[in-house]
Design a protein around this motif. Sequence first.
Motif, PDB file in Angstrom:
ATOM      1  N   GLU A  35       0.851  -1.195   0.000  1.00  0.00           N
ATOM      2  CA  GLU A  35       0.000   0.000   0.000  1.00  0.00           C
ATOM      3  C   GLU A  35       0.885   1.243   0.000  1.00  0.00           C
ATOM      4  O   GLU A  35       1.875   1.312   0.728  1.00  0.00           O
ATOM      5  N   ASN A  36       0.520   2.205  -0.827  1.00  0.00           N
ATOM      6  CA  ASN A  36       1.268   3.459  -0.907  1.00  0.00           C
ATOM      7  C   ASN A  36       0.952   4.325   0.317  1.00  0.00           C
ATOM      8  O   ASN A  36      -0.209   4.619   0.589  1.00  0.00           O
ATOM      9  N   TYR A  37       2.000   4.720   1.039  1.00  0.00           N
ATOM     10  CA  TYR A  37       1.813   5.551   2.234  1.00  0.00           C
ATOM     11  C   TYR A  37       2.401   6.951   2.052  1.00  0.00           C
ATOM     12  O   TYR A  37       2.756   7.619   3.023  1.00  0.00           O
ATOM     13  N   SER A  38       2.468   7.406   0.820  1.00  0.00           N
ATOM     14  CA  SER A  38       3.064   8.717   0.556  1.00  0.00           C
ATOM     15  C   SER A  38       2.263   9.864   1.155  1.00  0.00           C
ATOM     16  O   SER A  38       2.778  10.979   1.295  1.00  0.00           O
ATOM     17  N   HIS A  39       1.004   9.604   1.513  1.00  0.00           N
ATOM     18  CA  HIS A  39       0.194  10.665   2.122  1.00  0.00           C
ATOM     19  C   HIS A  39       0.731  11.080   3.491  1.00  0.00           C
ATOM     20  O   HIS A  39       0.336  12.117   4.026  1.00  0.00           O
ATOM     21  N   TYR A  40       1.633  10.287   4.054  1.00  0.00           N
ATOM     22  CA  TYR A  40       2.251  10.663   5.325  1.00  0.00           C
ATOM     23  C   TYR A  40       3.485  11.558   5.144  1.00  0.00           C
ATOM     24  O   TYR A  40       4.068  12.007   6.129  1.00  0.00           O
ATOM     25  N   GLN A  52       6.216   2.923   1.297  1.00  0.00           N
ATOM     26  CA  GLN A  52       5.251   1.871   1.011  1.00  0.00           C
ATOM     27  C   GLN A  52       5.094   0.949   2.212  1.00  0.00           C
ATOM     28  O   GLN A  52       6.086   0.562   2.837  1.00  0.00           O
ATOM     29  N   LYS A  53       3.865   0.627   2.508  1.00  0.00           N
ATOM     30  CA  LYS A  53       3.604  -0.444   3.467  1.00  0.00           C
ATOM     31  C   LYS A  53       3.719  -1.766   2.718  1.00  0.00           C
ATOM     32  O   LYS A  53       3.189  -1.917   1.614  1.00  0.00           O
ATOM     33  N   SER A  56       1.878  -6.757   7.283  1.00  0.00           N
ATOM     34  CA  SER A  56       1.639  -6.671   8.720  1.00  0.00           C
ATOM     35  C   SER A  56       1.732  -8.067   9.323  1.00  0.00           C
ATOM     36  O   SER A  56       1.807  -9.072   8.610  1.00  0.00           O
ATOM     37  N   PHE A  68       7.477  -1.658   6.530  1.00  0.00           N
ATOM     38  CA  PHE A  68       7.550  -0.551   5.583  1.00  0.00           C
ATOM     39  C   PHE A  68       8.877  -0.527   4.835  1.00  0.00           C
ATOM     40  O   PHE A  68       9.917  -0.970   5.347  1.00  0.00           O
ATOM     41  N   ILE A  92       3.123   7.255  12.179  1.00  0.00           N
ATOM     42  CA  ILE A  92       2.352   6.176  11.552  1.00  0.00           C
ATOM     43  C   ILE A  92       1.818   5.202  12.595  1.00  0.00           C
ATOM     44  O   ILE A  92       0.644   4.815  12.571  1.00  0.00           O
ATOM     45  N   GLU A  96      -2.084   4.526  13.122  1.00  0.00           N
ATOM     46  CA  GLU A  96      -2.596   3.208  12.746  1.00  0.00           C
ATOM     47  C   GLU A  96      -2.895   2.330  13.960  1.00  0.00           C
ATOM     48  O   GLU A  96      -3.418   1.228  13.817  1.00  0.00           O
TER      49      GLU A  96
END
Length: 382
Positions: A35-40, A52-53, A56, A68, A92, A96
């Motif tokens: 998953e793209n986490y660039s919004h952080y 990127q995630k 988990s 990550f 994060i 989360e």
Amino acid sequence: MDNRTLLKKCIDEFSKENLVNVFRRICPKYSYQEENYSHYLDKYAEKIKSLQKLGSAEDDEASRLLFFMGEIKGLYSSQTGKKMQYELAKEILKAENYDAGLFAFYDSAGNFRFSLVHALYSGKKRSFNNFRRYTYLVLKNTPNKTFLNQIGKSELSSMDKILEAFSIEAVSKDFYAGFQPKFEKIASVIRGDTALTEDARRNFALLFVIRIVFLGFIQKKGWMGGSKGFIQDLWKEYKESKDSGDSFYKEWLEPVFFTILNSPPGKKCLSDDTPFSEATKKILDSAPYLNGGIFTRNEDMDTKGRYIPDKEIEDFFEFLFQYNFTIEENSLYDEELELNPEFLGIIFEQLVNKENGAVYTPRTEVDLMCRLALAKWLEKNS
């Protein structure tokens, strides 16, 4: 393919595929999910290019872990983006609501910082304000022995096992297990003084290893003419020279210790018959003046003609420089899992009788004592 082979492949050729293979191998409960986490990254865009995630995991005790991969801008040094990566990881995990995260931040050359960031607990209650980070800085063309040893033998099936894999105590224990027999061997073969007592042997050996470890940190700083492998290069130059007969300690190391590192600029006068190449002399001429006493000629130990044979010096160098040196001291909430300056204290404490007061106090404990004392003072005076 075993853990160490996968880790070496990831070091040699860092990629998402190789990193995911490592995660799958070392963490039995790992579940891949990209998953793209660039919004952080809005606050961190100056130093971090992408995030990127990669999955988990949840262990049997319901501790939850995120994985990550992020790319930094520029190339790694020991401090590159270090604080920013930590702040991003904490943000994060808070958002989360996860207990911990494994973060691999890499540069364009494939070097990467492999970090565990986890929440601290008060009893069974998690603190959303306090986190701790443990880090391996993995660099190409360096041994990365600590990283390979600790992660290579780990199975991250529970939070306890994860913390053990990132434990400075485990790293110290592993290092000392290899260090002690090398030290004992050096102490047993010291030559040049027929009146040596057992205590004198050990003291001379201790002074030698502390000087070499200290010099390892000096060269890591780039203070030996910019060379971060000065000692290894000096040994190589000696081996390629015409010198022989166990002369490295007396003819090569002693001038470095007592003439170069113990003399201020302008007074580093080597004799005309020193065996060094012109390139080495140029490095030595710019070497720092370390006047704290460690490179002062000790009347009880350095004036008796004592020396260490070449074989034991070579064996010690081969052992010691398998490890990555870091010049960063650990703080209460952030630990580098490599050879740091604290190891000088650890070595001294382990080798010297604690009954004589040789007990090393880590920086984290000093920090805690200072905080407690300050809190007590404020309580009484406010």
